[in-house]
Design a protein around this motif. Structure first.
Motif, PDB file in Angstrom:
ATOM      1  N   VAL A  66       9.936   2.488 -11.564  1.00 25.81           N
ATOM      2  CA  VAL A  66       8.984   1.929 -10.582  1.00 25.81           C
ATOM      3  C   VAL A  66       9.733   1.316  -9.399  1.00 25.81           C
ATOM      4  O   VAL A  66       9.433   1.599  -8.226  1.00 25.81           O
ATOM      5  N   VAL A 123      11.010   4.678  -1.165  1.00 26.90           N
ATOM      6  CA  VAL A 123       9.976   4.794  -0.121  1.00 26.90           C
ATOM      7  C   VAL A 123      10.172   3.724   0.945  1.00 26.90           C
ATOM      8  O   VAL A 123      10.067   3.985   2.156  1.00 26.90           O
ATOM      9  N   ALA A 150       4.793   4.173  -7.170  1.00 29.99           N
ATOM     10  CA  ALA A 150       5.105   3.407  -8.375  1.00 29.99           C
ATOM     11  C   ALA A 150       4.305   3.932  -9.556  1.00 29.99           C
ATOM     12  O   ALA A 150       4.824   4.028 -10.676  1.00 29.99           O
ATOM     13  N   VAL A 151       3.045   4.259  -9.330  1.00 30.92           N
ATOM     14  CA  VAL A 151       2.200   4.767 -10.411  1.00 30.92           C
ATOM     15  C   VAL A 151       2.751   6.094 -10.940  1.00 30.92           C
ATOM     16  O   VAL A 151       2.836   6.321 -12.150  1.00 30.92           O
ATOM     17  N   GLN A 185      -5.398   2.141  -7.407  1.00 31.24           N
ATOM     18  CA  GLN A 185      -4.973   3.105  -6.399  1.00 31.24           C
ATOM     19  C   GLN A 185      -6.044   4.183  -6.174  1.00 31.24           C
ATOM     20  O   GLN A 185      -6.307   4.579  -5.045  1.00 31.24           O
ATOM     21  N   ARG A 209       0.597   5.126   7.616  1.00 34.20           N
ATOM     22  CA  ARG A 209       1.912   4.707   8.068  1.00 34.20           C
ATOM     23  C   ARG A 209       1.959   4.605   9.582  1.00 34.20           C
ATOM     24  O   ARG A 209       1.144   5.203  10.281  1.00 34.20           O
ATOM     25  N   SER A 261       8.584  10.001   0.637  1.00 36.91           N
ATOM     26  CA  SER A 261       7.536   9.849  -0.370  1.00 36.91           C
ATOM     27  C   SER A 261       7.240  11.207  -0.992  1.00 36.91           C
ATOM     28  O   SER A 261       7.128  11.336  -2.214  1.00 36.91           O
ATOM     29  N   ASP A 287       4.047   5.929  11.751  1.00 35.00           N
ATOM     30  CA  ASP A 287       4.213   7.181  12.504  1.00 35.00           C
ATOM     31  C   ASP A 287       2.944   8.013  12.474  1.00 35.00           C
ATOM     32  O   ASP A 287       2.595   8.686  13.440  1.00 35.00           O
ATOM     33  N   GLY A 317       9.726   7.822   6.054  1.00 34.64           N
ATOM     34  CA  GLY A 317       8.956   7.378   4.894  1.00 34.64           C
ATOM     35  C   GLY A 317       8.067   8.470   4.314  1.00 34.64           C
ATOM     36  O   GLY A 317       8.053   8.668   3.101  1.00 34.64           O
ATOM     37  N   GLY A 318       7.360   9.157   5.206  1.00 36.20           N
ATOM     38  CA  GLY A 318       6.436  10.184   4.734  1.00 36.20           C
ATOM     39  C   GLY A 318       7.149  11.284   3.976  1.00 36.20           C
ATOM     40  O   GLY A 318       6.770  11.631   2.849  1.00 36.20           O
ATOM     41  N   GLN A 319       8.222  11.781   4.553  1.00 38.83           N
ATOM     42  CA  GLN A 319       8.950  12.877   3.922  1.00 38.83           C
ATOM     43  C   GLN A 319       9.577  12.432   2.607  1.00 38.83           C
ATOM     44  O   GLN A 319       9.554  13.157   1.606  1.00 38.83           O
ATOM     45  N   GLY A 377      12.581   5.630   9.011  1.00 40.07           N
ATOM     46  CA  GLY A 377      11.683   6.471   9.819  1.00 40.07           C
ATOM     47  C   GLY A 377      11.370   7.803   9.174  1.00 40.07           C
ATOM     48  O   GLY A 377      10.848   8.696   9.820  1.00 40.07           O
ATOM     49  N   LEU A 384      -3.269   2.274 -11.617  1.00 44.80           N
ATOM     50  CA  LEU A 384      -3.891   3.599 -11.474  1.00 44.80           C
ATOM     51  C   LEU A 384      -5.325   3.466 -10.959  1.00 44.80           C
ATOM     52  O   LEU A 384      -5.710   4.073  -9.957  1.00 44.80           O
ATOM     53  N   LEU A 415       2.468   1.605  -3.904  1.00 45.43           N
ATOM     54  CA  LEU A 415       1.720   1.634  -5.159  1.00 45.43           C
ATOM     55  C   LEU A 415       1.554   3.056  -5.707  1.00 45.43           C
ATOM     56  O   LEU A 415       1.825   3.274  -6.898  1.00 45.43           O
ATOM     57  N   PRO A 416       1.147   4.030  -4.936  1.00 40.81           N
ATOM     58  CA  PRO A 416       0.970   5.369  -5.507  1.00 40.81           C
ATOM     59  C   PRO A 416       2.265   5.934  -6.069  1.00 40.81           C
ATOM     60  O   PRO A 416       2.271   6.515  -7.162  1.00 40.81           O
ATOM     61  N   TRP A 440      -0.369  -2.748 -16.908  1.00 35.78           N
ATOM     62  CA  TRP A 440      -0.137  -2.739 -15.466  1.00 35.78           C
ATOM     63  C   TRP A 440      -0.366  -1.322 -14.911  1.00 35.78           C
ATOM     64  O   TRP A 440      -0.981  -1.137 -13.846  1.00 35.78           O
ATOM     65  N   LEU A 441       0.133  -0.332 -15.658  1.00 33.42           N
ATOM     66  CA  LEU A 441      -0.016   1.049 -15.181  1.00 33.42           C
ATOM     67  C   LEU A 441      -1.493   1.432 -15.039  1.00 33.42           C
ATOM     68  O   LEU A 441      -1.924   1.971 -14.021  1.00 33.42           O
ATOM     69  N   GLN A 492       0.783  -1.230   0.000  1.00 32.15           N
ATOM     70  CA  GLN A 492       0.000   0.000   0.000  1.00 32.15           C
ATOM     71  C   GLN A 492       0.822   1.290   0.000  1.00 32.15           C
ATOM     72  O   GLN A 492       0.445   2.234  -0.671  1.00 32.15           O
ATOM     73  N   PRO A 493       1.956   1.388   0.727  1.00 30.49           N
ATOM     74  CA  PRO A 493       2.688   2.656   0.673  1.00 30.49           C
ATOM     75  C   PRO A 493       3.382   2.880  -0.656  1.00 30.49           C
ATOM     76  O   PRO A 493       3.683   4.007  -1.016  1.00 30.49           O
TER      77      PRO A 493
END
Lengths: 110, 253
Positions: A65, A72, A32-33, B45, B58, A85, B60, A81-83, A79, B42, A29-30, B37-38, A26-27
């Motif tokens: 990709v 990420v 990668a897209v 997502q 996440r 990304s 945090d 990850g957010g930044q 620690g 897409l 995929l976006p 795949w893209l 989940q973190p």
């Protein structure tokens, strides 16, 4: 034509199949897209520049990709990850914009 | 694999179309698969984002959310406690105020009836003493009053004078009796509030008030109205010398 058909087919399949994204993915995929989009636009630009190569396209697509997802992943482990990304998205966004600008210049001479 | 493109003024749109046209190369197939795949990713997502809950956040971010919730929890709990305490205080304050008010009112009523500053009504008896020969004296009336008090009379008045602690009887010659300085005239009407049966019995005991009155050739009749009104009032001058001693327990009830 073929790549466009592939894109549309993928969207249609995604809309109708409605798959669940696995939790571990989940973190990534976006990101990668976004990376793939950058690769695609870079490919179109290369076509218009007259320097397109199928091999380069495929490799750049995959490496984009993978590298984006890896950055990420690394960020998550470190620690930040957010930044990270956000950073990846910003860089890819800038590249997408510059590619689009180049394509636009070729197609519309503007 | 580099596509031989005719240098510049080749039409860009045509170039695009030419590249996209179907050619059965491995790279083309790969590109198709990648684009497939893209598109799939897409769409997935987009759908995922529109339906995502906490599960995609996440670690945090989740920790931050949790901290926020916990902080809010603590703050709200403290606020709730404070408000609850305030409410309890207000409620109990109201109750104790009402109780104190009721106790004070009761005290005022009791003292008012006792000192003759309040009119009183209730069950009791009404005595009428006719005295054709002027034989009724102050001691006789005093006896009657004492007897009534013994029998538990709570408020007494003779004619239009309230009988209280400071009341005094004086003889002013034959058939003239004064009560606290007010001259009474026969027939004397004594009104007393208390248990009617006890009061009437107290008047009729052998050798008691009634007998004494008869021996003095006065006659006494008693009636028991449903409601006896003792409405003569007494004014009390403020005490000039006596001062109350404060009780340690505060308000004595």
């Amino acid at each position: 034509m073929i790549p466009l058909v592939g894109l549309l087919a993928g969207i249609i399949v995604g809309v109708f199949v409605r798959p669940d994204v696995p939790l571990w993915m989940q973190p990534y995929l976006p990101i990668a897209v976004i990376a793939a989009l950058d690769a695609v636009l870079g490919g179109i630009r290369a076509v218009l520049d007259g320097i397109f190569s199928d091999k380069v396209f495929v490799i750049s697509f995959l490496s984009n990709v993978v590298v984006a997802a890896f950055i990420v992943f690394l960020g998550d482990k470190l620690g930040v990850g957010g930044q990270l990304s956000t950073g990846v998205v910003v860089v890819l966004g800038i590249r997408i914009f510059s590619n689009v600008a180049s394509i636009r210049r070729h197609l519309f001479h503007a | 694999m580099t596509i031989p493109t005719t240098p510049p003024p080749a039409h860009p749109w045509k170039t695009l179309l030419r590249v996209g046209s179907p050619r059965a190369t491995r790279a083309m197939l790969l590109a198709f698969v990648l684009m497939l795949w893209l598109g799939f990713a897409l769409a997935t997502q987009v759908r995922q984002t529109s339906t995502q809950g906490l599960s995609t956040l996440r670690e945090d971010e989740l920790v931050r959310l949790l901290e926020n919730v916990q902080r809010d929890n603590v703050r709200l709990a403290a606020e709730q406690q404070a408000l609850q305490a305030e409410r309890d205080k207000l409620v109990s304050g109201q109750e104790s105020t009402a109780e104190a008010r009721a106790a004070i009112q009761q005290r005022i009523d009791t003292l008012g009836i006792l000192t003759g500053t309040l009119p009183a009504k209730g069950p009791g008896i009404e005595l009428t003493i006719s005295d054709p020969k002027g034989a009724v004296t102050a001691p006789l009336l005093l006896d009657a009053v004492e007897e009534l008090r013994d029998a538990g009379a709570e408020a007494i008045q003779i004619d239009d004078v309230r009988v209280v602690a400071s009341t005094y009887f004086t003889d002013g010659g034959t058939g003239v009796v004064s009560l606290s300085g007010t001259r009474l005239t026969a027939p004397y009407v004594i009104r007393a509030i208390g248990d009617p049966n006890t009061l009437a019995a107290a008047m009729e005991i052998p050798g008691g008030v009634s007998d004494t009155m008869r021996q003095a050739s006065a006659s006494m009749t008693s009636t028991r109205p449903n409601v006896v009104r003792v409405d003569a009032l007494q004014t009390i001058p403020p005490a000039r010398y006596a001062r109350p001693v404060p009780t340690p327990s505060g308000v004595a009830s």
